[in-house]
Write a protein that holds these residues in place. Sequence first.
Motif, short mmCIF file in Angstrom:
data_model
loop_
_atom_site.label_atom_id
_atom_site.label_comp_id
_atom_site.label_asym_id
_atom_site.label_seq_id
_atom_site.Cartn_x
_atom_site.Cartn_y
_atom_site.Cartn_z
N LEU A 175 20.68 -10.56 14.86
CA LEU A 175 20.87 -9.14 14.43
C LEU A 175 20.24 -8.03 15.60
O LEU A 175 20.78 -6.94 15.53
CB LEU A 175 20.22 -9.18 13.17
N LYS A 212 13.08 -9.63 5.82
CA LYS A 212 13.92 -10.31 5.02
C LYS A 212 13.75 -11.70 4.88
O LYS A 212 14.44 -12.45 4.12
CB LYS A 212 15.40 -9.87 5.13
N TYR A 220 14.50 -13.68 7.40
CA TYR A 220 15.48 -14.48 7.84
C TYR A 220 14.87 -15.60 8.85
O TYR A 220 13.60 -15.29 9.31
CB TYR A 220 16.54 -13.42 8.75
N GLY A 245 15.01 -8.40 10.24
CA GLY A 245 15.26 -9.93 9.85
C GLY A 245 13.66 -10.45 9.32
O GLY A 245 14.04 -11.20 8.15
N LYS A 295 18.41 -15.92 13.14
CA LYS A 295 19.36 -14.94 12.65
C LYS A 295 18.77 -13.63 12.74
O LYS A 295 19.25 -12.49 13.14
CB LYS A 295 19.39 -15.14 11.02
N SER A 296 17.44 -13.52 12.91
CA SER A 296 16.79 -12.22 13.12
C SER A 296 16.92 -11.63 14.81
O SER A 296 17.39 -10.56 14.79
CB SER A 296 15.21 -12.22 13.12
N VAL A 337 25.26 -7.75 8.13
CA VAL A 337 23.89 -8.02 7.32
C VAL A 337 24.20 -8.65 5.93
O VAL A 337 23.76 -9.52 5.65
CB VAL A 337 23.10 -6.76 7.13
#
Length: 322
Positions: A294, A284, A286, A281, A290-291, A322
Motif C-alpha cells: 500500500l 488495520k 495488515y 496498513g 500488504k502494508s 484498499v
Amino acid sequence: MKKILGIGNALVDVLVQILNTRPLEELNLPKGSMTLIDHKQLVNISQKMSSLNCSISAGGSAANTINGLAKLGVECGFIGKIGRDEFGALYQNDLTENGITPYLSSSIFDTGRANTFITPDSERTFATHLGAAVELSADDLDEQVFKKYDCLYVEGYLVQNHELVETAMSIAKKLNMTVALDLGSYNVVEENLEFLRQMVTEYVDILFANEEEARAFTSGKEAEDALDEIASMCNTTVVKIGSRGSLVKSGDMIEHIGIIDANVIDTTGAGDLFAAGFMYGLTKEYSLRKSGQLGALLSGKVIGHIGGRIIDEDWEVIKQYV
C-alpha cells in the motif's frame, strides 16, 4: 481505528517546473540541493517565481504523511507553527478542509515556505525558508493533545531541535503511544547522529529511512546490513531503496517490497506517502507485505504529478485497492 498525531515543519510548498537550470544558476542554488534561505533571499526567489507558473499547497514532510492518512480515513491531528499571514491562513484551512485537526501555534515570523524547482529530469531543488516553523518548541506541546491519539509521527527535519523532539517522544512514550520517525535527510542524520541513535533506542517503534539516510545512521553500511542494525534498535524498520523498492524488517521477518509502474514527473512526497500507506496498513493490522504494498502504491501515485499530494482521481483507485 487508531488515531495518529503528526508533528513537523509547517511549510507551504511553492512548486514550479523549469525548462533548464538557468534559474537555479541565477539564484545560486546547486541543482538537487536543499538550501536554507533567509528573508532577503526569500523575497528575491519569490520575485523570480512570480513570473513562472507555480502551484501552492500546504506541505512539509510530516504534514504530507498525515494528509495521506486522513485521505485513507484515519483520524489525524498535526502540530506545527505558522505565521500570522496569508500563507498561515492557507495552511490552517488546508488541514481543516482535509479533515485534519490543526494544533498550530502562531509566530510573528513569516509562515515557512519550501520553494521547489523541478527540472525536466524530475529532480527537485529546494530553497527553504523555515520562518515560523523553526520557532516550534517544547513549550508549545500540550500533553492533553497527545492523549487523544494512539501514534505519534515525527519528521526528521525537526531533529535539530533536540529538546522539542525528545519532549514529544517522551510524552508519547509515557502515554504508551506508538512512535514513528522518518529520518528526513542524510545530512540531518550526519549532523545529529549520536542524538538520533539515542532517540531511536529509547523511544522509536517504527523508523523510515532511504538508502542514504540508513547509510549515514549506520556509519556506512549498505541497505541490507543497515536494515539489520536499525531493526535491532526498534520494532519495525523500513529502508527505501529507490527503483528497487523497499526493505521492511520486524523481528525475524523481512519483506522486499517492489514498486508500481509510474510515469515520474516529480518525486516530491514519495517517501512521505509511502509512510502514509505503510502506517495505514499497521493501523488495520495488515501484514508487513500488504502494508508495504500500500505504501508503494501511494508513493507511485504521488510521483506522477507535481507536488506532494495525490490527485483525487488516483485516490479513487487507491480506495478501491484498499
